[in-house]
Design an enzyme around this catalytic site. Sequence first.
Site, short mmCIF file in Angstrom:
data_model
loop_
_atom_site.label_atom_id
_atom_site.label_comp_id
_atom_site.label_asym_id
_atom_site.label_seq_id
_atom_site.Cartn_x
_atom_site.Cartn_y
_atom_site.Cartn_z
N ASP A 88 0.83 -1.22 0.00
CA ASP A 88 0.00 0.00 0.00
C ASP A 88 0.86 1.26 0.00
OD1 ASP A 88 0.83 -0.60 2.71
OD2 ASP A 88 -0.63 0.86 3.44
N GLU A 183 0.14 -1.35 5.58
CA GLU A 183 1.19 -0.97 6.53
C GLU A 183 1.04 0.48 6.94
OE1 GLU A 183 5.28 0.56 7.71
OE2 GLU A 183 3.94 1.27 6.14
#
Length: 417
Positions: A88, A183
């Site tokens: 991400d 994350e």
Amino acid sequence: MVFDSISNFTVTERFLKYVTIDTQSDPSSSAIPSTEKQKNLGKILVSELASLGIDDASLDEYGYVYATIPSNTQKANVPVICFCSHIDTAPDCSGNGVKPIIHKNYRGSDIILPDDETQIVRLTEHPDLKNQIVNDIITASGTTLLGADNKAGLAEIMDACYQLIAHPEIKHGAIKILFTPDEEIGRGVDKADIDKIGAYAAYTMDGESAGNLENETFSADGARLTINGVSAHPGFAKGKMESAIKIAGQIIAALPYELSPEGTEEKQGFVHPVAMEGHVETATIDFIIRDFDEDKLVHHANVIRQAAAGVLKGFPNSSFELQTKPQYRNMKSVLDKHPEIVEYGMEAIRRAGMEAKLCSIRGGTDGSRLSFMGLPCPNIFSGEHAFHSKQEWVSVQDMQKAVETILHLCAIWEEKS
Ligand SMILES: [Zn+2]
């Protein structure tokens, strides 16, 4: 050992492809992964791993990619190690329609980003650029982040997989690959299957400058201060009302600057109010408390208590309580029990031709949580800079150095076993 034969890096091509895929995570979503689009890149990574001949590459329902490069050594006792990056990009800045630009042969001048000419990457504001003269810098075009955090890491690990398979002369034990979603919103390892990874040690490839290895994170507590004031009708409150809102305001004002995020740096800790809610009768203030030294968290919580007690002297019928709860811990305490994990990482950086530098992170990483889940995990540079911003940049040469570091690390674990 010098990997003279390795010149055909694929890291840049992979990086340029991955950054064009929008994988922004979303803290307001309770879904896992928080955004389904992260799986679009997960699928590509799995198909690329499969095309390298890695037959167990998979993407699970939560958006995690797992894969194994089998051992190619006669030695039976080489520990399994894992390399980890996140899929991400940060919610702070758009990652939609990223147009990467390569600025070849950087000479130190300002880099004006063409789609928004107010976005200028200046040497004076990005001091690490002084180490990039003659290198090839990659930026976005001015309207989005680049996503080097952490697609540089993805591309480096993917190229290292390619190189390990193309160069069987590099002997290594079993190598595990883990790519995580979410994350950036603090959920990167919530659904990570440590047993499935089955590794002795892991390395996140998610750090900044070439040569850096981070073995320390903050230790972190959350705290909630609840203030019980005295309410009264405002028209008849004289001498009676003790407003919890005003008490809260005074307590915040009484917090020492020397223990604030804006007043600290390097190894200094802080207490930081992050949210408050108040009425006349009650108010709450939520804090985060941070320090590299876990023992100091208690001291910092007491600073909040003392500030509250001091203010409450002026409000005799009011009271407060402070509750703290652990959030994450400095991974150094785990890594210190297995010193070879950091030593081999430093050695790999040196063998790749850099000066190895041990650093600490004023925050947490996936690795700090993995370390306490039983998978010790320092963080190695991936070359990403100015992350979460439109001026984010990475250099081709730093990414190649990171690939070399991974290859050396695989070889060192085999060699020392
Ligand atoms: Zn990152």
